[in-house]
Design an enzyme around this catalytic site. Sequence first.
Site, PDB file in Angstrom:
ATOM      1  N   THR A 104      28.661   7.383  23.290  1.00 18.25           N
ATOM      2  CA  THR A 104      27.866   7.382  24.513  1.00 18.25           C
ATOM      3  C   THR A 104      28.791   7.691  25.689  1.00 18.25           C
ATOM      4  OG1 THR A 104      28.224   5.050  25.053  1.00 18.25           O
ATOM      5  CG2 THR A 104      26.453   5.558  23.485  1.00 18.25           C
ATOM      6  N   ASP A 115      16.576   0.545  40.274  1.00 24.61           N
ATOM      7  CA  ASP A 115      17.926   0.006  40.367  1.00 24.61           C
ATOM      8  C   ASP A 115      17.798  -1.472  40.028  1.00 24.61           C
ATOM      9  OD1 ASP A 115      20.372  -1.057  41.036  1.00 24.61           O
ATOM     10  OD2 ASP A 115      20.500  -0.118  43.005  1.00 24.61           O
ATOM     11  N   SER A 117      24.322  -6.200  24.774  1.00 21.41           N
ATOM     12  CA  SER A 117      25.614  -6.779  25.105  1.00 21.41           C
ATOM     13  C   SER A 117      26.690  -5.817  24.612  1.00 21.41           C
ATOM     14  CB  SER A 117      25.746  -8.158  24.470  1.00 21.41           C
ATOM     15  OG  SER A 117      26.996  -8.734  24.720  1.00 21.41           O
ATOM     16  N   LYS A 156      29.407  -9.837  29.820  1.00 19.90           N
ATOM     17  CA  LYS A 156      28.643  -9.845  28.577  1.00 19.90           C
ATOM     18  C   LYS A 156      28.581 -11.246  27.961  1.00 19.90           C
ATOM     19  CE  LYS A 156      27.464  -5.531  28.580  1.00 19.90           C
ATOM     20  NZ  LYS A 156      26.046  -5.166  28.826  1.00 19.90           N
ATOM     21  N   ASN A 203      19.318  -2.623  28.993  1.00 23.10           N
ATOM     22  CA  ASN A 203      20.384  -1.704  28.610  1.00 23.10           C
ATOM     23  C   ASN A 203      21.230  -1.251  29.801  1.00 23.10           C
ATOM     24  OD1 ASN A 203      21.654   0.367  26.745  1.00 23.10           O
ATOM     25  ND2 ASN A 203      20.677   1.736  28.226  1.00 23.10           N
ATOM     26  N   THR A 226      13.645   3.392  32.528  1.00 23.12           N
ATOM     27  CA  THR A 226      13.985   3.431  33.946  1.00 23.12           C
ATOM     28  C   THR A 226      15.241   4.263  34.165  1.00 23.12           C
ATOM     29  OG1 THR A 226      15.436   1.469  34.035  1.00 23.12           O
ATOM     30  CG2 THR A 226      13.041   1.103  34.180  1.00 23.12           C
ATOM     31  N   TYR A 284      34.542  -7.255  32.317  1.00 30.71           N
ATOM     32  CA  TYR A 284      33.416  -6.743  31.533  1.00 30.71           C
ATOM     33  C   TYR A 284      33.051  -7.753  30.461  1.00 30.71           C
ATOM     34  CZ  TYR A 284      30.807  -3.871  28.192  1.00 30.71           C
ATOM     35  OH  TYR A 284      29.853  -3.389  27.333  1.00 30.71           O
TER      36      TYR A 284
END
Length: 281
Positions: free
Chosen positions: A187, A60, A138, A156, A87, A36, A152
């Site tokens: 990333t 979304d 996570s 998680k 993800n 997606t 954050y």
Amino acid sequence: METENQKIWLVTGVSSGFGKALMTAISEKGDIAVGTVRKKEQLVLTESINPGKTFAYLLDVNNSKQVSEVIDNIKTKFGKIDIVVNNAGYGLIGAVEETSEQEARQQIETNVFGALSVTQKALPIMREQGNGHFFQISSIGGLVSYPGAGIYNASKYALEGFSEAIAKEARHLGIKVTIVEPGPFRTEWAGTSMKQTKNRIAAYNTTVGEFRNWLEADNGSQVGDPYLAAKAMVTLAHSNNPPLNFPVGEMAINDAREKINRLQQEIDKWESLSVNTAFNE
């Protein structure tokens, strides 16, 4: 389309990073990877990764109606959904005191409720099939907290909490859960995907400031290779007894062990005080 001997994967957030690497690794294995994305121009790019084995939908994860429609469409097209990888998400950096309510709610909305929506809507399909596997992306920050990543971390920790519960609730239904806890990987998490709190408080410069500086200095040179992590996840997906928790990378393993050791030491030290809290009956 012949999919009887192929695993059908749904991976959210595949425009870059782990998601994009997974699309490659999954399709190289011979499975079908359905990803997606949030922008129309990313659809063609995703489906061209391995034509005939990689497919894409606009989604979304904060739009629950859209989540239902996409999952229903995938089930209709392929007849099943074997593996779901949650993800999609992002990082928010700033001290807890610096974080506005809106910034915190947006972080929790995407990282927790977005993943929860996808998970809840895939569970009935897996129950009906009698099998399925969730990979919840996570972070080592879902097991160990860091200065400057408190909200954050909270998102998680919440993801890990309901995911571990599902592993116990649905094990007898043939449904597996693996919580993936990466450390630093090359990333866009610490780059274009990251958000910063608007407020800055000088008192946190030596804690949050140092963590922020480390993230910025390390960005682009992280030792972790997303493609190799993706291949590791594909290996787990095809194993008979995959782990519930999977810290990924040397830093993640070291930080996890450090927390385990600290917990063990504190439990041992304060055990007598702790257990002396029961009624004397």
